[in-house]
Design a protein around this motif. Structure first.
Motif, PDB file in Angstrom:
ATOM      1  N   ASP A   2       0.819  -1.210   0.000  1.00  0.00           N
ATOM      2  CA  ASP A   2       0.000   0.000   0.000  1.00  0.00           C
ATOM      3  C   ASP A   2       0.857   1.265   0.000  1.00  0.00           C
ATOM      4  N   GLN A 207      -3.108  -6.699  -9.373  1.00  0.00           N
ATOM      5  CA  GLN A 207      -3.778  -5.419  -9.556  1.00  0.00           C
ATOM      6  C   GLN A 207      -5.262  -5.518  -9.214  1.00  0.00           C
ATOM      7  N   TYR A 209      -6.605  -7.574  -7.117  1.00  0.00           N
ATOM      8  CA  TYR A 209      -6.685  -7.715  -5.662  1.00  0.00           C
ATOM      9  C   TYR A 209      -6.639  -6.337  -5.000  1.00  0.00           C
ATOM     10  N   TYR A 210      -5.669  -5.534  -5.393  1.00  0.00           N
ATOM     11  CA  TYR A 210      -5.530  -4.209  -4.782  1.00  0.00           C
ATOM     12  C   TYR A 210      -6.731  -3.319  -5.132  1.00  0.00           C
ATOM     13  N   GLU A 214      -8.771  -1.896  -1.969  1.00  0.00           N
ATOM     14  CA  GLU A 214      -8.296  -0.566  -1.584  1.00  0.00           C
ATOM     15  C   GLU A 214      -9.438   0.372  -1.189  1.00  0.00           C
ATOM     16  N   VAL A 220      -4.081  -2.587   2.627  1.00  0.00           N
ATOM     17  CA  VAL A 220      -4.016  -3.829   1.853  1.00  0.00           C
ATOM     18  C   VAL A 220      -2.580  -4.323   1.893  1.00  0.00           C
ATOM     19  N   VAL A 322       2.381  -2.498  -8.157  1.00  0.00           N
ATOM     20  CA  VAL A 322       0.938  -2.388  -8.262  1.00  0.00           C
ATOM     21  C   VAL A 322       0.616  -0.913  -8.450  1.00  0.00           C
TER      22      VAL A 322
END
Length: 341
Positions: A2, A207, A209-210, A214, A220, A322
């Motif tokens: 993050d 990507q 997932y984030y 987020e 995260v 990311v």
């Protein structure tokens, strides 16, 4: 993975309302370990409300026959829980209501949170797989005053469902959304929500997932895959390693047995019994002082638990990114990053 801005905000929300004491707590968390100084009480007490889990994740030690033979899988008695909290309330800044099993399976989890907050515990946190975090349960969690929840979410979609059986990803996602909505409606920042997954699962759709979590979580994150199943035989260690845990936290299992640290998953080195001893007595016991002395001598390899622990292991860097932001994954050397192996 993050941003530094979100990390700072996460930290600020954790300390909201007790800023001065929180900063002192975080300072001591580092300095007591660095100087190997024993405080009057631990800074954090891990209280395992449940050593039982209702999932069957392929990388988890709780599904192994050895764990089931070695550990008395149970839920903590309410009388033992209140005994612990009655002693440490106002003396210990933080408790963590989880360890090996799924804490939310304890039938009085909400009562446990509420009781700890009433007794003066500043930060009450827990780790969960999130399967029980229905909107109704989450609202009770917020009202009870829980401060921090870490939700283990290994990947998205089918990747998640292959690992976190039998939870369905969309059901889990709706639970996370509901908690976020409840916090917004009540205009509160806590509980702060940290979403984390094991790196091999997160990496598959990094990507996505984030981007999925987020907007819903305060932070995260990910963890490299640890040798949960004790399969590694060739282990490279850090030089001059000294473990910080025996200066920071005391770990009490659901059956009341006290482990030397939070990484003794199979209760191999029990140092006491919270049913018979006070937290203060346990923290200053000969047994725990012997652990400290062993680490002071840089002799951690004398302990089977320490030899198998991930903390003293050497790592190698893997670079990833990311949202155009680079970060480093520190994988353990000679540790296969393949789930279930």
């Amino acid at each position: 993975m993050d941003t530094t801005e979100r990390e700072a905000r996460f930290d600020a929300y954790r300390g909201e309302g007790w800023e001065k004491d929180y900063q002192e707590y975080r300072r001591q968390w580092s300095e007591l370990a660095q100087h190997q100084r024993v405080s009057g009480y631990p800074l954090l007490v891990d209280i395992e409300l449940s050593s039982v889990c209702n999932l069957h994740c392929p990388m988890c030690y709780t599904i192994t026959d050895h764990f089931k033979k070695q550990v008395h899988t149970t839920r903590m008695d309410w009388d033992l829980y209140t005994k612990i909290i009655d002693e440490i309330g106002g003396k210990v800044p933080a408790i963590r209501l989880s360890l090996r099993g799924e804490a939310f399976l304890h039938k009085r989890f909400i009562d446990c949170v509420r009781y700890a907050k009433q007794k003066g515990i500043k930060e009450v946190s827990s780790l969960t797989h999130g399967g029980k975090m229905t909107p109704e349960f989450s609202e009770k969690l917020v009202d009870a005053g829980i401060d921090w929840i870490t939700i283990s979410i290994d990947g998205v979609g089918q990747t998640y469902e292959r690992i976190r059986k039998p939870i369905k990803f969309n059901d889990l996602l709706e639970n996370v959304k509901a908690m976020n909505r409840i916090k917004e409606e009540k205009k509160v920042h806590r509980p702060v929500i940290k979403v984390q997954g094991i790196w091999p699962a997160v990496r598959e759709n990094l990507q996505e997932y984030y981007d999925t979590f987020e907007p819903l979580a305060d932070l995260v994150a990910f963890n490299p895959l640890i040798d949960y199943l004790s399969k590694d035989r060739e282990i490279d260690y850090l030089e001059n390693f000294t473990c910080p845990q025996q200066y920071q936290r005391l770990v009490i299992g659901a059956d009341g047995l006290v482990m030397k640290c939070s990484n003794d998953e199979e209760s191999r080195e029990v140092i006491g019994d919270a049913k018979k001893q006070s937290v203060h007595e346990l923290w200053h016991s000969d047994a725990l002082n012997a652990v400290r002395e062993m680490h002071h001598r840089n002799a951690f390899k004398e302990s089977e638990v320490c030899r198998r622990c991930y903390l003293p292991r050497l790592t190698q860097d893997e670079e990833s990114s990311v949202s155009g932001r680079k970060f480093i994954v520190k994988n353990y050397i000679n540790r296969m990053q393949e789930i279930g192996k």
